[in-house]
Design an enzyme around this catalytic site. Structure first.
Site, mmCIF file in Angstrom:
data_model
loop_
_atom_site.group_PDB
_atom_site.id
_atom_site.type_symbol
_atom_site.label_atom_id
_atom_site.label_comp_id
_atom_site.label_asym_id
_atom_site.label_seq_id
_atom_site.Cartn_x
_atom_site.Cartn_y
_atom_site.Cartn_z
ATOM 1 N N CYS A 73 0.776 -1.240 -0.108
ATOM 2 C CA CYS A 73 -0.030 0.107 0.123
ATOM 3 C C CYS A 73 0.752 1.271 -0.009
ATOM 4 O O CYS A 73 0.406 2.355 -0.186
ATOM 5 C CB CYS A 73 -0.947 0.008 1.239
ATOM 6 S SG CYS A 73 -1.731 -1.475 1.430
ATOM 7 N N HIS A 92 -3.301 8.256 5.388
ATOM 8 C CA HIS A 92 -3.467 6.970 4.757
ATOM 9 C C HIS A 92 -5.014 6.163 5.188
ATOM 10 O O HIS A 92 -5.479 5.764 4.077
ATOM 11 C CB HIS A 92 -2.390 6.012 5.563
ATOM 12 C CG HIS A 92 -2.538 4.443 4.803
ATOM 13 N ND1 HIS A 92 -2.113 4.517 3.491
ATOM 14 C CD2 HIS A 92 -2.731 3.392 5.391
ATOM 15 C CE1 HIS A 92 -2.144 2.985 3.236
ATOM 16 N NE2 HIS A 92 -2.666 2.492 4.446
ATOM 17 N N GLU A 141 -2.196 6.139 12.998
ATOM 18 C CA GLU A 141 -1.969 7.060 12.220
ATOM 19 C C GLU A 141 -2.256 8.468 13.312
ATOM 20 O O GLU A 141 -1.402 9.436 13.005
ATOM 21 C CB GLU A 141 -2.667 7.112 11.093
ATOM 22 C CG GLU A 141 -2.354 8.383 10.000
ATOM 23 C CD GLU A 141 -2.731 8.269 8.645
ATOM 24 O OE1 GLU A 141 -2.269 8.921 7.663
ATOM 25 O OE2 GLU A 141 -3.576 7.399 8.481
ATOM 26 N N LYS A 181 -9.488 7.572 0.743
ATOM 27 C CA LYS A 181 -10.192 6.179 0.782
ATOM 28 C C LYS A 181 -11.503 6.030 1.043
ATOM 29 O O LYS A 181 -12.319 5.278 0.707
ATOM 30 C CB LYS A 181 -9.360 5.210 1.674
ATOM 31 C CG LYS A 181 -7.936 5.099 1.330
ATOM 32 C CD LYS A 181 -7.145 4.170 2.039
ATOM 33 C CE LYS A 181 -5.566 3.969 1.424
ATOM 34 N NZ LYS A 181 -4.955 5.232 1.622
ATOM 35 N N HIS A 204 -9.757 1.462 -0.980
ATOM 36 C CA HIS A 204 -8.403 1.532 -0.982
ATOM 37 C C HIS A 204 -7.820 0.908 -1.991
ATOM 38 O O HIS A 204 -7.670 -0.642 -2.429
ATOM 39 C CB HIS A 204 -7.992 0.432 0.295
ATOM 40 C CG HIS A 204 -6.627 0.350 0.687
ATOM 41 N ND1 HIS A 204 -5.473 0.889 -0.160
ATOM 42 C CD2 HIS A 204 -5.934 0.050 2.153
ATOM 43 C CE1 HIS A 204 -4.443 0.986 0.779
ATOM 44 N NE2 HIS A 204 -4.583 0.324 1.809
ATOM 45 N N PHE A 237 1.021 -2.841 4.674
ATOM 46 C CA PHE A 237 1.001 -4.310 5.273
ATOM 47 C C PHE A 237 2.666 -4.437 5.112
ATOM 48 O O PHE A 237 3.337 -4.130 4.136
ATOM 49 C CB PHE A 237 0.488 -5.229 4.544
ATOM 50 C CG PHE A 237 -1.105 -5.392 4.836
ATOM 51 C CD1 PHE A 237 -1.373 -4.409 5.818
ATOM 52 C CD2 PHE A 237 -1.711 -6.397 4.324
ATOM 53 C CE1 PHE A 237 -2.979 -4.630 6.131
ATOM 54 C CE2 PHE A 237 -3.150 -6.519 4.774
ATOM 55 C CZ PHE A 237 -3.553 -5.679 5.600
#
Length: 411
Positions: A164, A305, A316, A337, A342, A401
């Protein structure tokens, strides 16, 4: 060090098949999440996705050589080069390059499962031969090669696979090539289409996808909301043209923004979970801001994010508070998002478009579906409606990830 500017934008996303419509959708708070149509998902717990719609493959490229995701990025790259204007690729081809965050999918694994299924059904038939076309469709680098060929780029070619954070890493590494004098022009961004049955199944088994809004897709992705239960998979691509600033000015290019800073770290925490205290995201943000020669208080907007998973949004937020201190409450923050789903490897590129749009229009796009404030997440996430404000510099966050983090600063 050379200064680096953005002169071209291209995108294929659930909000539109070009960069202007993608930004317009973000600014308007329009939602691109809908029913999952890439396979029969009636037996799945997840039946929604952020799909690209009404997409036509780019002209001049044999579709048989490109996967769905690769078609997206070739189209986005063509748009970005056109948007950058006449003469952008007229220099030395060996000083023009391509850097892309490639798909994190595993189509070869899916094909193996399909092959096994066919063998069982046929009761011992010979293993089907693979054609060269199948190999091309599985290669992450075919998309980069087509982008380079169509653009006339023969310089650095960088293929990034950091899930990502892929497109943000690709843009950051392209920025470094120009900053350090190794290239004059770079096409950079990312692409992905993890909307196959295997990807949806895999992320579902991880517990990462929300399963609670199949009958109301537009309400599914809820970053920073107290009722968030997971993210929604999307698909698409985003590409920018980066140039050395003086060369761009000399050819009369329209400069969209200056890319001024890049930071990258690894959490080394867990494969999927973000560290509760923010971990390496704090350092990645700090490094990007310092690389730009700025102070944290110079940042006005963060394209977060913001996946909509309980752990990511909390991590975050903790990272932003740790770095910015009391000033964190004066920042505007939002998650694209919430509207696109995503886009995995392309997610950082979409955030980049949001950040550039915020700078150019002095308008912060919203986080939609933020209806229930989480008392633990008490920053300004720009709920539900865009907001006009002074935007001097923006921070783009991409956390993946595996714990890889990439942050970019634009001004």
């Amino acid at each position: 060090m050379n200064r680096v500017v953005v002169t071209g934008l291209g995108a294929v996303t659930p909000l539109g098949n070009d960069a202007p419509s993608t930004w317009a959708g973000l600014a308007a708070g329009r939602n691109g999440v809908g029913p999952l149509t890439s396979f029969d998902a009636r037996s799945f717990d997840v039946r929604i996705a952020g799909h690209v719609r009404d997409f036509a493959a780019p002209e001049g490229v044999p579709g048989r050589h490109l996967s769905r995701a690769a078609s997206f990025v070739v189209a986005a790259a063509q748009e970005a080069v056109q948007d950058a204007g006449d003469g952008v690729m007229d220099g030395d081809a060996y000083r023009c390059g391509v850097a892309l965050g490639g798909t994190v999918g595993r189509p070869e694994l899916q094909e193996a499962v399909d092959m096994a299924y066919r063998l069982v059904r046929s009761r011992g038939a010979d293993i089907p031969r693979q054609s060269p076309r199948d190999v091309l469709l599985r290669s992450q680098n075919v998309a980069l090669s087509w982008v380079a060929r169509l653009a006339g780029a023969a310089g650095p070619m960088i293929s990034v696979s950091t899930a990502c954070a892929g497109s943000a890493h690709a843009v950051g590494e392209a920025y470094r090539r120009i900053q350090e004098g190794d290239a004059d022009v770079m096409l950079a961004g990312g692409f992905d289409a993890l909307t196959t049955w295997m990807d949806v199944l895999g992320f579902s088994l991880l517990g990462a996808l929300t399963t609670e809004h199949n009958n109301e897709p537009e309400a599914a992705c809820r970053p920073f909301d107290a009722t968030r239960t997971g993210f929604v998979l999307g698909e698409g691509a985003a590409v920018v043209v980066l140039e050395e600033r003086e060369a761009a000015l000399a050819r009369g290019a329209e400069i969209k923004a200056e890319l001024a800073g890049y930071g990258s770290t690894l959490n080394a925490y867990r494969i999927t979970d973000s560290p509760p205290d923010g971990g390496g995201a704090i350092t990645a943000m700090r490094d990007a801001i310092a690389d730009a020669g700025l102070d944290p208080r110079d940042i006005d907007y963060i394209a977060a994010h913001g996946t909509g998973t309980p752990g990511n949004d909390a991590s975050e937020t903790a990272a932003i508070k740790a770095l910015f201190g009391a000033y964190a409450h004066e920042l505007s923050i939002s998650s694209p998002k919430s509207m696109t789903g995503h886009l995995t490897s392309a997610a950082g590129g979409v955030n980049l478009i949001a950040a550039i749009g915020a700078l150019r229009e002095q308008l912060v796009p919203p986080t939609v579906n933020l209806r229930h404030p989480d008392p633990e997440l008490d920053l300004d996430y720009t709920p539900n409606e865009a907001r006009a404000r002074r935007v001097r510099a923006t921070l783009v966050n991409a956390f993946a990830f595996g714990g890889t983090n990439a942050c970019l600063v634009l001004r």
